[in-house]
Each structure stands twice: as structure tokens, then as C-alpha cells.
Design a protein around this motif. Structure first.
Motif, mmCIF file in Angstrom:
data_model
loop_
_atom_site.group_PDB
_atom_site.id
_atom_site.type_symbol
_atom_site.label_atom_id
_atom_site.label_comp_id
_atom_site.label_asym_id
_atom_site.label_seq_id
_atom_site.Cartn_x
_atom_site.Cartn_y
_atom_site.Cartn_z
ATOM 1 N N LEU A 105 0.717 -1.034 -0.094
ATOM 2 C CA LEU A 105 0.011 0.083 -0.216
ATOM 3 C C LEU A 105 0.837 1.273 -0.224
ATOM 4 C CD1 LEU A 105 -2.878 -0.876 2.341
ATOM 5 C CD2 LEU A 105 -3.233 -0.199 0.131
ATOM 6 N N ALA A 106 1.945 1.430 0.749
ATOM 7 C CA ALA A 106 2.629 2.560 0.977
ATOM 8 C C ALA A 106 3.454 2.749 -0.545
ATOM 9 C CB ALA A 106 3.810 2.262 2.167
ATOM 10 N N GLY A 107 3.961 1.617 -1.073
ATOM 11 C CA GLY A 107 4.892 1.436 -2.123
ATOM 12 C C GLY A 107 4.287 2.147 -3.598
ATOM 13 N N GLN A 108 2.813 1.663 -3.447
ATOM 14 C CA GLN A 108 1.749 2.035 -4.477
ATOM 15 C C GLN A 108 1.446 3.413 -4.196
ATOM 16 O OE1 GLN A 108 -2.364 0.627 -4.578
ATOM 17 N NE2 GLN A 108 -2.157 0.060 -6.701
ATOM 18 N N GLY A 109 1.256 3.648 -3.203
ATOM 19 C CA GLY A 109 0.952 5.076 -2.868
ATOM 20 C C GLY A 109 2.071 6.121 -3.504
ATOM 21 N N THR A 110 3.555 5.812 -2.864
ATOM 22 C CA THR A 110 4.539 6.586 -3.338
ATOM 23 C C THR A 110 4.461 6.594 -4.980
ATOM 24 O OG1 THR A 110 5.818 6.033 -1.424
ATOM 25 C CG2 THR A 110 7.012 6.819 -3.284
ATOM 26 N N ARG A 122 -3.747 9.421 -1.637
ATOM 27 C CA ARG A 122 -4.474 9.850 -0.222
ATOM 28 C C ARG A 122 -5.387 8.576 -0.016
ATOM 29 N NH1 ARG A 122 -4.836 15.176 -2.654
ATOM 30 N NH2 ARG A 122 -3.283 16.363 -1.833
ATOM 31 N N ALA A 123 -6.003 7.954 -0.810
ATOM 32 C CA ALA A 123 -6.732 6.699 -0.291
ATOM 33 C C ALA A 123 -6.034 5.712 0.097
ATOM 34 C CB ALA A 123 -7.599 6.315 -1.545
ATOM 35 N N ASN A 124 -4.616 5.137 -0.339
ATOM 36 C CA ASN A 124 -3.809 4.418 0.318
ATOM 37 C C ASN A 124 -3.586 4.823 1.499
ATOM 38 O OD1 ASN A 124 -4.095 3.191 -2.437
ATOM 39 N ND2 ASN A 124 -1.869 2.798 -2.381
ATOM 40 N N LEU A 125 -3.166 6.078 1.762
ATOM 41 C CA LEU A 125 -2.910 6.739 3.075
ATOM 42 C C LEU A 125 -3.925 6.593 4.109
ATOM 43 C CD1 LEU A 125 -0.924 8.015 4.786
ATOM 44 C CD2 LEU A 125 -1.574 10.203 4.323
ATOM 45 N N MET A 126 -5.130 6.677 3.962
ATOM 46 C CA MET A 126 -6.462 6.540 4.688
ATOM 47 C C MET A 126 -6.604 4.972 5.028
ATOM 48 S SD MET A 126 -7.223 9.365 5.323
ATOM 49 C CE MET A 126 -8.487 8.965 6.324
#
Length: 166
Positions: A105-110, A122-126
Motif C-alpha cells: 500500500l505504501a509503495g503503491q501510494g508513493t 491519499r486513499a492508500n494513506l487512509m
């Protein structure tokens, strides 16, 4: 005669079904060869051999497509090569196997931030924040990447306009 044929067909179907079910591995049991290739791929990536790491990790996925760690490591290699689109796709493959994988999730968000998709990041961060229920390094790293924003790219400019290169 009809009853015995039907009974034999039913028996044959039952034996075939039970044989195929007992031959399958559970989802959480990854092939040992795939795990060995994953370890070798991570070592190659750490040594800076991105081509070798890619080859080993792709082989790990081919040996066992349920190897989520290999998908995440492949995505990290794609990030290192500055290929955020490919990284997003590989992280998505890992998330299809385990939707609550914090590293994926963090890698995809970055990677989404690098592509400029801040809303999805931001959806991944939530989702990370709901999974962590407190402080976790993945959420902190992703929040910092979102705060920083996508990288600024500029068009390559010819240093001497008007001068032909012939």
C-alpha cells in the motif's frame, strides 16, 4: 444395467474430485524454489544489479504466482528504475493477493504520487492509517511523499537553439 452405469459414473466423478482437491496447496504455502529466488533477487537488488534482480524475481513469480513478496520486490526494482507505472501495476498484483499488505500500500501510494495521482495516493494513506491504528513507518513515509508532491519535470531544452547538429 442403467443403475450400475450411473453408479460407476458417480463413483468416478467422486474419485476425480477428491484427487484434484487433495493435490492443491493452501494459499499461504509458497513454493520453496520461489522463496529461494526471491531471496536471491533481493540480494541482487541490494548489490545494485537491477537486471539480475528483475530476472530472478520474475522467475520467482513464474514458479509461484502467489509469491506476494516477489511482486513487491519487483515493484521496488521498477521504482529504482524510475518506472512508476510499472511499479503501480506490480503493487496492485501484490494487493490482489493480500489487500492489507502495508508495504505494498505504501509503495503503491508513493508510485502514485510520482505519477501525479494524489487522490489515489491519499486513499492508500487512509487505508494504511486504518490498518495501523497508531503510528507506523509506512504511513509516515507515504504522508511525507504526498506532502512533497509529484516531482517537477521539465522539457529538455536544446542548449544552443538555432544551431543545427549536422
Amino acid at each position: 444395467m442403467r443403475v450400475s452405469c450411473l453408479a460407476f459414473a458417480g463413483l468416478l466423478a467422486t474419485v476425480s474430485l477428491s484427487t484434484s482437491l487433495s493435490g492443491q496447496r493452501p494459499d499461504d504455502q509458497i513454493d520453496a524454489r520461489s522463496m529461494q529466488l526471491l531471496t536471491e533477487g533481493r540480494a541482487a537488488k541490494a548489490a545494485g544489479n537491477l537486471d539480475g534482480a528483475t530476472d530472478l524475481l520474475e522467475t520467482a513469480v513464474a514458479v509461484d504466482p502467489r509469491n506476494r513478496g516477489a511482486f513487491v520486490a519487483l515493484a521496488e526494482v521498477a521504482d529504482a528504475r524510475d518506472l512508476p507505472g510499472k511499479a503501480i501495476r506490480l503493487y496492485r498484483e501484490a494487493l490482489l493477493l493480500e489487500p492489507n499488505d502495508r508495504a505494498a500500500l505504501a509503495g503503491q501510494g508513493t508510485a502514485l504520487v510520482h505519477k501525479g495521482a494524489l487522490t489515489q495516493a491519499r486513499a492508500n494513506l487512509m487505508k494504511l492509517k486504518t490498518l495501523c491504528k497508531g503510528q507506523c513507518p509506512e504511513a509516515t513515509t507515504l504522508a511525507a511523499a504526498i506532502q512533497k508532491g509529484p516531482p517537477i519535470t521539465t522539457a529538455q531544452v536544446d542548449p544552443k537553439p538555432g544551431v543545427s547538429k549536422e
